[in-house]
Design an enzyme around this catalytic site. Sequence first.
Site, PDB file in Angstrom:
ATOM      1  N   TRP A  26      44.630  70.364 -19.462  1.00  0.00           N
ATOM      2  CA  TRP A  26      44.919  70.585 -18.053  1.00  0.00           C
ATOM      3  C   TRP A  26      46.171  71.431 -17.859  1.00  0.00           C
ATOM      4  O   TRP A  26      46.554  71.724 -16.737  1.00  0.00           O
ATOM      5  CB  TRP A  26      45.079  69.254 -17.325  1.00  0.00           C
ATOM      6  CG  TRP A  26      45.970  68.288 -18.032  1.00  0.00           C
ATOM      7  CD1 TRP A  26      47.323  68.228 -17.970  1.00  0.00           C
ATOM      8  CD2 TRP A  26      45.565  67.264 -18.932  1.00  0.00           C
ATOM      9  NE1 TRP A  26      47.787  67.231 -18.774  1.00  0.00           N
ATOM     10  CE2 TRP A  26      46.741  66.606 -19.369  1.00  0.00           C
ATOM     11  CE3 TRP A  26      44.328  66.831 -19.411  1.00  0.00           C
ATOM     12  CZ2 TRP A  26      46.700  65.543 -20.268  1.00  0.00           C
ATOM     13  CZ3 TRP A  26      44.305  65.769 -20.289  1.00  0.00           C
ATOM     14  CH2 TRP A  26      45.468  65.133 -20.707  1.00  0.00           C
ATOM     15  N   GLU A  39      46.019  63.907 -13.610  1.00  0.00           N
ATOM     16  CA  GLU A  39      47.066  62.926 -13.339  1.00  0.00           C
ATOM     17  C   GLU A  39      46.481  61.530 -13.125  1.00  0.00           C
ATOM     18  O   GLU A  39      47.060  60.535 -13.555  1.00  0.00           O
ATOM     19  CB  GLU A  39      47.900  63.338 -12.114  1.00  0.00           C
ATOM     20  CG  GLU A  39      48.763  64.567 -12.346  1.00  0.00           C
ATOM     21  CD  GLU A  39      49.817  64.341 -13.431  1.00  0.00           C
ATOM     22  OE1 GLU A  39      50.153  63.187 -13.727  1.00  0.00           O
ATOM     23  OE2 GLU A  39      50.290  65.347 -14.003  1.00  0.00           O
ATOM     24  N   GLN A  44      47.798  54.939 -16.684  1.00  0.00           N
ATOM     25  CA  GLN A  44      47.301  53.812 -17.488  1.00  0.00           C
ATOM     26  C   GLN A  44      46.384  54.238 -18.635  1.00  0.00           C
ATOM     27  O   GLN A  44      45.568  53.453 -19.099  1.00  0.00           O
ATOM     28  CB  GLN A  44      46.551  52.795 -16.614  1.00  0.00           C
ATOM     29  CG  GLN A  44      47.482  52.077 -15.675  1.00  0.00           C
ATOM     30  CD  GLN A  44      46.900  51.900 -14.298  1.00  0.00           C
ATOM     31  OE1 GLN A  44      46.075  52.674 -13.849  1.00  0.00           O
ATOM     32  NE2 GLN A  44      47.346  50.881 -13.623  1.00  0.00           N
ATOM     33  N   LEU A  82      37.354  54.072 -19.713  1.00  0.00           N
ATOM     34  CA  LEU A  82      38.747  54.386 -19.378  1.00  0.00           C
ATOM     35  C   LEU A  82      39.455  53.199 -18.723  1.00  0.00           C
ATOM     36  O   LEU A  82      40.680  53.131 -18.721  1.00  0.00           O
ATOM     37  CB  LEU A  82      38.800  55.570 -18.401  1.00  0.00           C
ATOM     38  CG  LEU A  82      38.956  56.947 -19.007  1.00  0.00           C
ATOM     39  CD1 LEU A  82      38.936  58.005 -17.920  1.00  0.00           C
ATOM     40  CD2 LEU A  82      40.259  57.052 -19.790  1.00  0.00           C
ATOM     41  N   GLY A  83      38.674  52.283 -18.133  1.00  0.00           N
ATOM     42  CA  GLY A  83      39.282  51.115 -17.498  1.00  0.00           C
ATOM     43  C   GLY A  83      39.901  51.440 -16.145  1.00  0.00           C
ATOM     44  O   GLY A  83      39.897  52.596 -15.700  1.00  0.00           O
ATOM     45  N   TYR A  84      40.417  50.410 -15.495  1.00  0.00           N
ATOM     46  CA  TYR A  84      41.042  50.560 -14.175  1.00  0.00           C
ATOM     47  C   TYR A  84      40.144  51.419 -13.275  1.00  0.00           C
ATOM     48  O   TYR A  84      40.502  52.513 -12.846  1.00  0.00           O
ATOM     49  CB  TYR A  84      42.443  51.145 -14.299  1.00  0.00           C
ATOM     50  CG  TYR A  84      43.328  50.258 -15.134  1.00  0.00           C
ATOM     51  CD1 TYR A  84      43.923  49.129 -14.589  1.00  0.00           C
ATOM     52  CD2 TYR A  84      43.511  50.512 -16.483  1.00  0.00           C
ATOM     53  CE1 TYR A  84      44.703  48.286 -15.362  1.00  0.00           C
ATOM     54  CE2 TYR A  84      44.278  49.668 -17.269  1.00  0.00           C
ATOM     55  CZ  TYR A  84      44.878  48.565 -16.693  1.00  0.00           C
ATOM     56  OH  TYR A  84      45.643  47.740 -17.463  1.00  0.00           O
ATOM     57  N   TYR A 120      54.164  59.535  -7.059  1.00  0.00           N
ATOM     58  CA  TYR A 120      54.200  60.265  -8.320  1.00  0.00           C
ATOM     59  C   TYR A 120      53.115  61.342  -8.369  1.00  0.00           C
ATOM     60  O   TYR A 120      53.387  62.515  -8.670  1.00  0.00           O
ATOM     61  CB  TYR A 120      54.029  59.296  -9.510  1.00  0.00           C
ATOM     62  CG  TYR A 120      53.712  60.038 -10.772  1.00  0.00           C
ATOM     63  CD1 TYR A 120      54.726  60.633 -11.504  1.00  0.00           C
ATOM     64  CD2 TYR A 120      52.392  60.231 -11.182  1.00  0.00           C
ATOM     65  CE1 TYR A 120      54.443  61.380 -12.624  1.00  0.00           C
ATOM     66  CE2 TYR A 120      52.086  60.966 -12.299  1.00  0.00           C
ATOM     67  CZ  TYR A 120      53.119  61.539 -13.021  1.00  0.00           C
ATOM     68  OH  TYR A 120      52.832  62.288 -14.118  1.00  0.00           O
ATOM     69  N   ASP A 138      58.134  58.990 -13.186  1.00  0.00           N
ATOM     70  CA  ASP A 138      57.239  58.045 -13.853  1.00  0.00           C
ATOM     71  C   ASP A 138      58.031  57.341 -14.955  1.00  0.00           C
ATOM     72  O   ASP A 138      59.263  57.479 -15.033  1.00  0.00           O
ATOM     73  CB  ASP A 138      55.987  58.751 -14.406  1.00  0.00           C
ATOM     74  CG  ASP A 138      56.305  59.647 -15.594  1.00  0.00           C
ATOM     75  OD1 ASP A 138      57.504  59.914 -15.843  1.00  0.00           O
ATOM     76  OD2 ASP A 138      55.368  60.071 -16.284  1.00  0.00           O
ATOM     77  N   CYS A 192      62.599  61.701 -26.158  1.00  0.00           N
ATOM     78  CA  CYS A 192      63.367  60.526 -25.712  1.00  0.00           C
ATOM     79  C   CYS A 192      62.382  59.365 -25.559  1.00  0.00           C
ATOM     80  O   CYS A 192      62.134  58.863 -24.469  1.00  0.00           O
ATOM     81  CB  CYS A 192      64.080  60.841 -24.397  1.00  0.00           C
ATOM     82  SG  CYS A 192      65.345  59.618 -23.973  1.00  0.00           S
ATOM     83  N   CYS A 208      74.626  63.272 -22.984  1.00  0.00           N
ATOM     84  CA  CYS A 208      73.865  62.034 -22.791  1.00  0.00           C
ATOM     85  C   CYS A 208      74.815  60.828 -22.741  1.00  0.00           C
ATOM     86  O   CYS A 208      75.429  60.465 -23.748  1.00  0.00           O
ATOM     87  CB  CYS A 208      72.836  61.866 -23.902  1.00  0.00           C
ATOM     88  SG  CYS A 208      71.918  60.322 -23.770  1.00  0.00           S
TER      89      CYS A 208
HETATM   90  S1  SF4 Z   1      70.344  61.961 -26.882  1.00  0.00           S
HETATM   91 FE1  SF4 Z   1      69.935  60.889 -24.954  1.00  0.00          FE
HETATM   92  S2  SF4 Z   1      68.397  62.154 -23.946  1.00  0.00           S
HETATM   93 FE2  SF4 Z   1      68.426  62.781 -26.088  1.00  0.00          FE
HETATM   94  S3  SF4 Z   1      66.830  61.554 -27.070  1.00  0.00           S
HETATM   95 FE3  SF4 Z   1      68.759  60.427 -27.315  1.00  0.00          FE
HETATM   96  S4  SF4 Z   1      68.825  59.050 -25.560  1.00  0.00           S
HETATM   97 FE4  SF4 Z   1      67.271  60.595 -25.090  1.00  0.00          FE
END
Ligand code: SF4
Length: 352
Positions: A26, A39, A44, A82-84, A120, A138, A192, A208
């Site tokens: 997509w 989306e 889920q 897929l559920g839900y 969202y 999200d 992250c 960070c």
């Molecule tokens: S440095 Fe901060 S933003 Fe980067 S992955 Fe680690 S926790 Fe996430």
Amino acid sequence: MTDTVTHPFALALEAWYADHRRDLPWRGTRDPYRVWVSEIILQQTRVAQGYDYYRRFMERFPTVRDLAAATEDDVLRAWQGLGYYSRARNLHAAARAVVAQGGFPRDYAGVRTLRGVGDYTAAAICSIAYDQPYAVVDGNVYRVLARYLGLDTPIDTTAGRRRFAEAADALLDRRRPGLYNQAVMDFGALQCTPRSPHCDGCPLAAGCQALQAGRVDELPVKARRTQVAERFLAYIYINVQGNVLLHRRGAGDIWAGLYEPLLLEFDHRPTEPEVLASPAVAVLGAERGTWRCVARDVRHVLTHRVLRADFYALTLPRLDRVPEGFVSVPEPRRADYAVPRLVSLLYERLSR
Ligand code: SF4
């Protein structure tokens, strides 16, 4: 917030995205229908699973008109597994509304009125399809922002939702909102991550807050632990001379419109004699046929509950009449009737 200077956070994310973006079917489309379907599927559903469903859904219903013209049974069949399922029913109803109003809404307020579209999804559609400045928030975004900004307001509180919405809006790249939103989502999914984020080599590491304070594992914060309840079910697969009895579920729950064999629910794990003695089974005259236990304690985990089901099969030589609310379906045509995931598991166990 009308500032059009792009925040260094956004620039770093977009540079990361140029090298690491996921190649998803997509991506690259600005067709609001396609963005919307992708989306909704991804709510889920894991991306790896959603990938194939999206392709098949688009082959089956390439335009919003095709989806609007389909029957609900067709749509539920395409969604099976897929559920839900309320997502599929809402998509279908909203497709009919879109066609009735002459086309896809072009602004956030209009998109937000579509059934099943929350903040969202409306932000994702408006930013990706129309490049309008709405920031998505999200689970991925909560995590990235909580860590980068060091925010410890619980994300499942009114104050938390407001705080994070404001932060997301402040960091949004208003020149490229669609690109930015996809970048932050991919960053949360790949870099992250919830557990063991890749902080080594992270382009946001220098700014960070969580990393500087050694709080990466603590963020984001949730006020409540999700309560998971158990429900105890027994499915009875009834076969009468090669025909199976299926019941279409009425409105009111996540499986509305799907088919299933006779279902009994208990407030505890039932023994086999308890299932046999229940009025709905006794009335069938199980002693006239062949009864067998197919599987015990099959588990299906949903967001807030765990379903624990026992499966039984009853083969009868005849039945005076089909019980009210059931249809009698030749067994080879069983697949024409969309079923919940638990019933798919029952079918698999039957054929072992
Ligand atoms: S440095 Fe901060 S933003 Fe980067 S992955 Fe680690 S926790 Fe996430």
